[in-house]
Design a protein around this motif. Structure first.
Motif, PDB file in Angstrom:
ATOM      1  N   GLU A  25       0.820  -1.217   0.000  1.00  0.00           N
ATOM      2  CA  GLU A  25       0.000   0.000   0.000  1.00  0.00           C
ATOM      3  C   GLU A  25       0.850   1.262   0.000  1.00  0.00           C
ATOM      4  O   GLU A  25       0.482   2.256  -0.627  1.00  0.00           O
ATOM      5  CB  GLU A  25      -0.937   0.001   1.215  1.00  0.00           C
ATOM      6  N   ARG A  26       1.968   1.234   0.703  1.00  0.00           N
ATOM      7  CA  ARG A  26       2.845   2.406   0.749  1.00  0.00           C
ATOM      8  C   ARG A  26       3.559   2.625  -0.573  1.00  0.00           C
ATOM      9  O   ARG A  26       3.989   3.736  -0.873  1.00  0.00           O
ATOM     10  CB  ARG A  26       3.855   2.274   1.893  1.00  0.00           C
ATOM     11  N   GLY A  27       3.716   1.575  -1.370  1.00  0.00           N
ATOM     12  CA  GLY A  27       4.359   1.701  -2.678  1.00  0.00           C
ATOM     13  C   GLY A  27       5.824   2.084  -2.621  1.00  0.00           C
ATOM     14  O   GLY A  27       6.341   2.690  -3.549  1.00  0.00           O
ATOM     15  N   GLU A  28       6.486   1.722  -1.545  1.00  0.00           N
ATOM     16  CA  GLU A  28       7.884   2.121  -1.365  1.00  0.00           C
ATOM     17  C   GLU A  28       8.873   1.054  -1.818  1.00  0.00           C
ATOM     18  O   GLU A  28      10.061   1.181  -1.560  1.00  0.00           O
ATOM     19  CB  GLU A  28       8.133   2.445   0.114  1.00  0.00           C
ATOM     20  N   VAL A  29       8.398   0.007  -2.485  1.00  0.00           N
ATOM     21  CA  VAL A  29       9.291  -1.061  -2.920  1.00  0.00           C
ATOM     22  C   VAL A  29       9.324  -1.113  -4.448  1.00  0.00           C
ATOM     23  O   VAL A  29       8.348  -0.771  -5.106  1.00  0.00           O
ATOM     24  CB  VAL A  29       8.858  -2.426  -2.344  1.00  0.00           C
ATOM     25  N   PRO A  30      10.464  -1.516  -5.015  1.00  0.00           N
ATOM     26  CA  PRO A  30      10.572  -1.614  -6.467  1.00  0.00           C
ATOM     27  C   PRO A  30       9.587  -2.651  -7.027  1.00  0.00           C
ATOM     28  O   PRO A  30       9.104  -3.527  -6.306  1.00  0.00           O
ATOM     29  CB  PRO A  30      12.013  -2.074  -6.707  1.00  0.00           C
ATOM     30  N   LEU A  31       9.319  -2.558  -8.317  1.00  0.00           N
ATOM     31  CA  LEU A  31       8.344  -3.424  -8.969  1.00  0.00           C
ATOM     32  C   LEU A  31       8.634  -4.905  -8.747  1.00  0.00           C
ATOM     33  O   LEU A  31       7.737  -5.671  -8.394  1.00  0.00           O
ATOM     34  CB  LEU A  31       8.286  -3.124 -10.467  1.00  0.00           C
ATOM     35  N   ASP A  32       9.879  -5.331  -8.945  1.00  0.00           N
ATOM     36  CA  ASP A  32      10.219  -6.746  -8.773  1.00  0.00           C
ATOM     37  C   ASP A  32       9.920  -7.216  -7.357  1.00  0.00           C
ATOM     38  O   ASP A  32       9.389  -8.307  -7.150  1.00  0.00           O
ATOM     39  CB  ASP A  32      11.694  -7.003  -9.095  1.00  0.00           C
ATOM     40  N   GLN A  33      10.248  -6.394  -6.382  1.00  0.00           N
ATOM     41  CA  GLN A  33       9.978  -6.754  -4.991  1.00  0.00           C
ATOM     42  C   GLN A  33       8.472  -6.730  -4.718  1.00  0.00           C
ATOM     43  O   GLN A  33       7.965  -7.552  -3.965  1.00  0.00           O
ATOM     44  CB  GLN A  33      10.712  -5.810  -4.033  1.00  0.00           C
ATOM     45  N   SER A  34       7.743  -5.824  -5.347  1.00  0.00           N
ATOM     46  CA  SER A  34       6.289  -5.772  -5.192  1.00  0.00           C
ATOM     47  C   SER A  34       5.646  -7.061  -5.686  1.00  0.00           C
ATOM     48  O   SER A  34       4.728  -7.587  -5.057  1.00  0.00           O
ATOM     49  CB  SER A  34       5.695  -4.586  -5.962  1.00  0.00           C
ATOM     50  N   ALA A  36       7.086 -10.032  -5.854  1.00  0.00           N
ATOM     51  CA  ALA A  36       7.436 -11.082  -4.894  1.00  0.00           C
ATOM     52  C   ALA A  36       6.583 -10.963  -3.630  1.00  0.00           C
ATOM     53  O   ALA A  36       6.117 -11.964  -3.079  1.00  0.00           O
ATOM     54  CB  ALA A  36       8.922 -11.018  -4.552  1.00  0.00           C
ATOM     55  N   LEU A  37       6.379  -9.735  -3.170  1.00  0.00           N
ATOM     56  CA  LEU A  37       5.537  -9.519  -1.991  1.00  0.00           C
ATOM     57  C   LEU A  37       4.099  -9.942  -2.256  1.00  0.00           C
ATOM     58  O   LEU A  37       3.447 -10.549  -1.395  1.00  0.00           O
ATOM     59  CB  LEU A  37       5.570  -8.047  -1.568  1.00  0.00           C
ATOM     60  N   TYR A  38       3.593  -9.633  -3.436  1.00  0.00           N
ATOM     61  CA  TYR A  38       2.232 -10.020  -3.796  1.00  0.00           C
ATOM     62  C   TYR A  38       2.094 -11.542  -3.783  1.00  0.00           C
ATOM     63  O   TYR A  38       1.125 -12.083  -3.250  1.00  0.00           O
ATOM     64  CB  TYR A  38       1.854  -9.455  -5.162  1.00  0.00           C
ATOM     65  N   GLU A  39       3.073 -12.235  -4.359  1.00  0.00           N
ATOM     66  CA  GLU A  39       3.044 -13.702  -4.379  1.00  0.00           C
ATOM     67  C   GLU A  39       3.099 -14.266  -2.958  1.00  0.00           C
ATOM     68  O   GLU A  39       2.386 -15.210  -2.627  1.00  0.00           O
ATOM     69  CB  GLU A  39       4.197 -14.243  -5.215  1.00  0.00           C
ATOM     70  N   ARG A  40       3.940 -13.684  -2.116  1.00  0.00           N
ATOM     71  CA  ARG A  40       4.038 -14.126  -0.716  1.00  0.00           C
ATOM     72  C   ARG A  40       2.713 -13.856  -0.003  1.00  0.00           C
ATOM     73  O   ARG A  40       2.212 -14.691   0.752  1.00  0.00           O
ATOM     74  CB  ARG A  40       5.187 -13.386  -0.022  1.00  0.00           C
ATOM     75  N   GLY A  41       2.124 -12.699  -0.264  1.00  0.00           N
ATOM     76  CA  GLY A  41       0.844 -12.360   0.343  1.00  0.00           C
ATOM     77  C   GLY A  41      -0.253 -13.331  -0.056  1.00  0.00           C
ATOM     78  O   GLY A  41      -1.086 -13.718   0.768  1.00  0.00           O
ATOM     79  N   ALA A  42      -0.256 -13.747  -1.316  1.00  0.00           N
ATOM     80  CA  ALA A  42      -1.257 -14.711  -1.780  1.00  0.00           C
ATOM     81  C   ALA A  42      -1.091 -16.042  -1.054  1.00  0.00           C
ATOM     82  O   ALA A  42      -2.079 -16.669  -0.642  1.00  0.00           O
ATOM     83  CB  ALA A  42      -1.148 -14.898  -3.290  1.00  0.00           C
TER      84      ALA A  42
END
Length: 78
Positions: A25-34, A36-42
Motif C-alpha cells: 500500500e505504501r508503494g515504497e518497494v521496487p516493482l520486482d519486490q512488489s 514477490a511480496l504479492y506472491e508471498r501475500g497470496a
C-alpha cells in the motif's frame, strides 16, 4: 530467509500478511519486490484460509450433552 508459509500458525501468517499489505500500500518497494511480496501475500492468505477452515471443522465436530457441555467430538460427516 523467509519462514515456510506451510509451517506458520494462523497468527504468524496473518501478522506477516498485514506487513506485506502495508508495504504494498505504501508503494515504497521496487516493482520486482512488489511482485514477490504479492506472491508471498497470496500464499499467506491461502494459509490463513486453510487454518480457519481447519478450526471451523474442529468446532463443527464438538458434541454437547443435554446441558450444552462439550463431551467429545463426532465425525464431521456424522
Amino acid at each position: 530467509m523467509s519462514v515456510d508459509v506451510s509451517e506458520m500458525s494462523f497468527e504468524e501468517a496473518l501478522r506477516e500478511l498485514e506487513q506485506v499489505v502495508g508495504q504494498l500500500e505504501r508503494g515504497e518497494v521496487p516493482l520486482d519486490q512488489s511482485i514477490a511480496l504479492y506472491e508471498r501475500g497470496a500464499a499467506l492468505k491461502k494459509r490463513c484460509e486453510a487454518k480457519l477452515k481447519e478450526a471451523e471443522e474442529k468446532v463443527a465436530k464438538l458434541t454437547l450433552d443435554g446441558d450444552g457441555n462439550p463431551v467429545g467430538t463426532a465425525p464431521l460427516d456424522g
